[in-house]
Design a protein around this motif. Structure first.
Motif, PDB file in Angstrom:
ATOM      1  N   TYR A 111     -77.699   7.628 -31.864  1.00 38.45           N
ATOM      2  CA  TYR A 111     -77.458   6.480 -32.634  1.00 38.45           C
ATOM      3  C   TYR A 111     -77.775   5.032 -31.682  1.00 38.45           C
ATOM      4  O   TYR A 111     -77.286   4.502 -31.118  1.00 38.45           O
ATOM      5  CB  TYR A 111     -76.165   6.370 -32.902  1.00 38.45           C
ATOM      6  CG  TYR A 111     -76.591   6.002 -34.365  1.00 38.45           C
ATOM      7  CD1 TYR A 111     -75.957   6.167 -35.866  1.00 38.45           C
ATOM      8  CD2 TYR A 111     -74.995   4.473 -33.965  1.00 38.45           C
ATOM      9  CE1 TYR A 111     -75.393   5.351 -36.668  1.00 38.45           C
ATOM     10  CE2 TYR A 111     -75.290   3.360 -35.336  1.00 38.45           C
ATOM     11  CZ  TYR A 111     -75.306   3.828 -36.641  1.00 38.45           C
ATOM     12  OH  TYR A 111     -74.984   3.311 -37.411  1.00 38.45           O
ATOM     13  N   LEU A 112     -79.615   5.556 -31.627  1.00 38.28           N
ATOM     14  CA  LEU A 112     -80.043   3.753 -30.825  1.00 38.28           C
ATOM     15  C   LEU A 112     -79.514   2.648 -31.413  1.00 38.28           C
ATOM     16  O   LEU A 112     -78.893   2.176 -32.076  1.00 38.28           O
ATOM     17  CB  LEU A 112     -81.184   3.982 -30.870  1.00 38.28           C
ATOM     18  CG  LEU A 112     -82.117   4.543 -30.382  1.00 38.28           C
ATOM     19  CD1 LEU A 112     -83.549   4.654 -30.887  1.00 38.28           C
ATOM     20  CD2 LEU A 112     -82.156   4.209 -28.773  1.00 38.28           C
ATOM     21  N   PRO A 113     -78.811   0.768 -30.373  1.00 34.08           N
ATOM     22  CA  PRO A 113     -79.403   1.248 -28.463  1.00 34.08           C
ATOM     23  C   PRO A 113     -78.583   2.585 -28.013  1.00 34.08           C
ATOM     24  O   PRO A 113     -78.595   2.044 -26.863  1.00 34.08           O
ATOM     25  CB  PRO A 113     -79.475  -0.453 -28.514  1.00 34.08           C
ATOM     26  CG  PRO A 113     -78.143  -0.888 -29.611  1.00 34.08           C
ATOM     27  CD  PRO A 113     -77.869   0.171 -30.386  1.00 34.08           C
ATOM     28  N   GLU A 114     -77.124   3.085 -28.307  1.00 33.50           N
ATOM     29  CA  GLU A 114     -76.928   3.834 -27.309  1.00 33.50           C
ATOM     30  C   GLU A 114     -78.331   4.788 -27.136  1.00 33.50           C
ATOM     31  O   GLU A 114     -78.593   5.518 -27.724  1.00 33.50           O
ATOM     32  CB  GLU A 114     -75.552   4.924 -28.199  1.00 33.50           C
ATOM     33  CG  GLU A 114     -74.711   3.461 -28.746  1.00 33.50           C
ATOM     34  CD  GLU A 114     -73.741   4.197 -29.497  1.00 33.50           C
ATOM     35  OE1 GLU A 114     -72.939   3.373 -30.261  1.00 33.50           O
ATOM     36  OE2 GLU A 114     -73.695   5.805 -29.775  1.00 33.50           O
ATOM     37  N   PHE A 115     -77.852   5.040 -25.702  1.00 36.48           N
ATOM     38  CA  PHE A 115     -78.756   6.703 -25.204  1.00 36.48           C
ATOM     39  C   PHE A 115     -80.522   6.265 -25.232  1.00 36.48           C
ATOM     40  O   PHE A 115     -80.260   8.112 -26.005  1.00 36.48           O
ATOM     41  CB  PHE A 115     -77.233   7.688 -25.217  1.00 36.48           C
ATOM     42  CG  PHE A 115     -76.221   8.119 -25.666  1.00 36.48           C
ATOM     43  CD1 PHE A 115     -75.838   7.960 -23.865  1.00 36.48           C
ATOM     44  CD2 PHE A 115     -75.318   7.639 -25.849  1.00 36.48           C
ATOM     45  CE1 PHE A 115     -74.192   7.107 -23.564  1.00 36.48           C
ATOM     46  CE2 PHE A 115     -73.821   8.030 -26.128  1.00 36.48           C
ATOM     47  CZ  PHE A 115     -73.818   7.682 -25.105  1.00 36.48           C
ATOM     48  N   PRO A 116     -80.522   5.266 -25.192  1.00 31.71           N
ATOM     49  CA  PRO A 116     -81.632   5.216 -25.021  1.00 31.71           C
ATOM     50  C   PRO A 116     -82.572   6.602 -24.034  1.00 31.71           C
ATOM     51  O   PRO A 116     -81.952   6.723 -22.877  1.00 31.71           O
ATOM     52  CB  PRO A 116     -82.859   4.268 -25.081  1.00 31.71           C
ATOM     53  CG  PRO A 116     -81.767   3.408 -24.249  1.00 31.71           C
ATOM     54  CD  PRO A 116     -80.192   4.416 -24.214  1.00 31.71           C
ATOM     55  N   GLY A 117     -83.978   6.882 -24.171  1.00 34.07           N
ATOM     56  CA  GLY A 117     -84.609   7.401 -23.238  1.00 34.07           C
ATOM     57  C   GLY A 117     -85.015   8.850 -23.753  1.00 34.07           C
ATOM     58  O   GLY A 117     -84.207   9.509 -24.763  1.00 34.07           O
ATOM     59  N   ALA A 118     -85.359   9.516 -22.170  1.00 30.02           N
ATOM     60  CA  ALA A 118     -85.478  10.801 -22.105  1.00 30.02           C
ATOM     61  C   ALA A 118     -84.596  12.134 -22.652  1.00 30.02           C
ATOM     62  O   ALA A 118     -84.658  12.788 -23.121  1.00 30.02           O
ATOM     63  CB  ALA A 118     -86.679  11.776 -20.864  1.00 30.02           C
ATOM     64  N   HIS A 119     -83.447  11.776 -22.288  1.00 30.14           N
ATOM     65  CA  HIS A 119     -82.283  12.622 -22.120  1.00 30.14           C
ATOM     66  C   HIS A 119     -80.997  11.811 -23.151  1.00 30.14           C
ATOM     67  O   HIS A 119     -79.736  12.311 -22.492  1.00 30.14           O
ATOM     68  CB  HIS A 119     -81.579  12.885 -20.523  1.00 30.14           C
ATOM     69  CG  HIS A 119     -82.454  13.455 -19.864  1.00 30.14           C
ATOM     70  ND1 HIS A 119     -83.254  14.359 -19.782  1.00 30.14           N
ATOM     71  CD2 HIS A 119     -83.283  13.008 -18.537  1.00 30.14           C
ATOM     72  CE1 HIS A 119     -84.242  14.891 -18.977  1.00 30.14           C
ATOM     73  NE2 HIS A 119     -84.255  13.231 -18.662  1.00 30.14           N
ATOM     74  N   GLY A 120     -81.207  11.456 -24.639  1.00 29.50           N
ATOM     75  CA  GLY A 120     -80.229  10.925 -25.296  1.00 29.50           C
ATOM     76  C   GLY A 120     -79.200  12.635 -25.667  1.00 29.50           C
ATOM     77  O   GLY A 120     -78.001  11.411 -25.461  1.00 29.50           O
ATOM     78  N   VAL A 121     -79.185  13.301 -25.717  1.00 30.89           N
ATOM     79  CA  VAL A 121     -78.375  14.487 -25.455  1.00 30.89           C
ATOM     80  C   VAL A 121     -77.293  14.196 -24.693  1.00 30.89           C
ATOM     81  O   VAL A 121     -76.102  14.275 -24.649  1.00 30.89           O
ATOM     82  CB  VAL A 121     -79.012  15.500 -26.171  1.00 30.89           C
ATOM     83  CG1 VAL A 121     -77.540  16.123 -27.259  1.00 30.89           C
ATOM     84  CG2 VAL A 121     -79.503  15.073 -27.327  1.00 30.89           C
ATOM     85  N   ARG A 122     -78.025  14.337 -23.459  1.00 33.26           N
ATOM     86  CA  ARG A 122     -77.637  14.382 -22.105  1.00 33.26           C
ATOM     87  C   ARG A 122     -76.388  13.774 -22.284  1.00 33.26           C
ATOM     88  O   ARG A 122     -75.333  13.683 -21.803  1.00 33.26           O
ATOM     89  CB  ARG A 122     -78.271  14.874 -20.957  1.00 33.26           C
ATOM     90  CG  ARG A 122     -78.101  15.858 -20.119  1.00 33.26           C
ATOM     91  CD  ARG A 122     -78.341  15.551 -18.412  1.00 33.26           C
ATOM     92  NE  ARG A 122     -79.814  16.896 -19.184  1.00 33.26           N
ATOM     93  CZ  ARG A 122     -81.415  16.686 -18.436  1.00 33.26           C
ATOM     94  NH1 ARG A 122     -81.329  15.815 -17.147  1.00 33.26           N
ATOM     95  NH2 ARG A 122     -81.957  17.626 -18.849  1.00 33.26           N
ATOM     96  N   ASP A 123     -77.634  12.493 -21.603  1.00 33.30           N
ATOM     97  CA  ASP A 123     -76.346  10.867 -21.573  1.00 33.30           C
ATOM     98  C   ASP A 123     -75.379  10.748 -22.969  1.00 33.30           C
ATOM     99  O   ASP A 123     -74.160  10.453 -22.168  1.00 33.30           O
ATOM    100  CB  ASP A 123     -77.544   9.964 -22.057  1.00 33.30           C
ATOM    101  CG  ASP A 123     -78.644  10.233 -20.232  1.00 33.30           C
ATOM    102  OD1 ASP A 123     -78.852  10.855 -20.384  1.00 33.30           O
ATOM    103  OD2 ASP A 123     -79.109   9.077 -20.852  1.00 33.30           O
ATOM    104  N   ALA A 124     -75.434  10.923 -23.921  1.00 30.65           N
ATOM    105  CA  ALA A 124     -74.246  11.259 -24.669  1.00 30.65           C
ATOM    106  C   ALA A 124     -72.906  11.915 -23.868  1.00 30.65           C
ATOM    107  O   ALA A 124     -71.956  11.317 -23.938  1.00 30.65           O
ATOM    108  CB  ALA A 124     -74.445  11.540 -26.322  1.00 30.65           C
TER     109      ALA A 124
END
Ligand code: GAR
Length: 201
Positions: A111-124
């Motif tokens: 759910y941008l701008p949360e967790f942008p980039g190549a690992h959005g799921v992992r980062d969440a």
């Protein structure tokens, strides 16, 4: 009829959903070509639907800019109305973004701008988020910073793994992507106004 080029890197499950939607006579867009930066499994979906493909292997170019020049040459052959990044795991050089903006959109599993980039799921997951989401945005030269066209929340479950969470996000992404492409095609969504403040009543 809106013509669409789709760029992928992986399995192309979201591409497949778009191909299935676009195969319906009353859908106002058609996928005209599928491109990738590597030999992507998702090419198989394009082939099943009889859609041409092109490969511009990132690793065979000396720089992102040179890769982007060839990518741009390939896209220009098809001259689509819209370019969809559907799991393309490469940043586009500014020359490509500038060539297509704002007719260049991206799906993202957060759910941008949360967790942008190549690992959005992992980062969440790593952040201990209790909910994340899916977004469709206009691509700009930043990393997942462009205007948001559609997004929806997805809960994170206590026993989620990166895989289970991503598999729950993807159907939401597909629904959002298909709806955004349909709304662009009908003119309901004007990309040239994306990010502009809503008109005051
Ligand atoms: C999708 O979840 C897409 O949003 C994501 O890759 C997945 C591709 O799945 N893209 C990004 O994370 C870009 N930052 P698919 O190949 O099965 O459609």
């Amino acid at each position: 009829m809106l013509t669409v080029a789709v760029l992928i890197s992986g399995t192309g499950s979201n591409l497949r959903a778009l191909l299935e939607a676009a195969a319906s006579a009353d859908f106002p867009a058609r996928v005209v070509v599928v491109g990738a930066d590597r030999q992507a499994d998702g090419f198989a979906h394009a082939e099943q639907f009889g859609i041409p493909t092109f490969l511009v292997p990132f690793r065979e170019f000396e720089s992102r800019e040179h890769w982007g020049e060839e990518l741009q040459r390939q896209l220009a052959v098809w001259n689509p109305d819209l370019v969809v990044l559907s799991g393309l795991m490469r940043l586009l050089p500014a020359s490509v973004v500038d060539a297509w903006a704002p007719r260049l959109i991206n799906t993202h599993p957060a759910y941008l701008p949360e967790f942008p980039g190549a690992h959005g799921v992992r980062d969440a997951l790593a952040a201990g988020a209790t909910e994340t989401g899916a977004s469709v945005i206009v691509v700009d030269t930043g990393v997942d910073t462009g205007p948001i066209l559609a997004q929806e929340r997805v809960p994170v479950l206590a026993d989620d793994t990166e895989h289970s969470l991503h598999e729950r996000i993807k159907p939401v992404e597909r629904r959002l992507l298909i709806d955004v492409v349909r709304r662009i095609a009908t003119g309901e969504l004007d990309l040239s106004r994306a990010g502009a403040p809503a008109p005051t009543p």
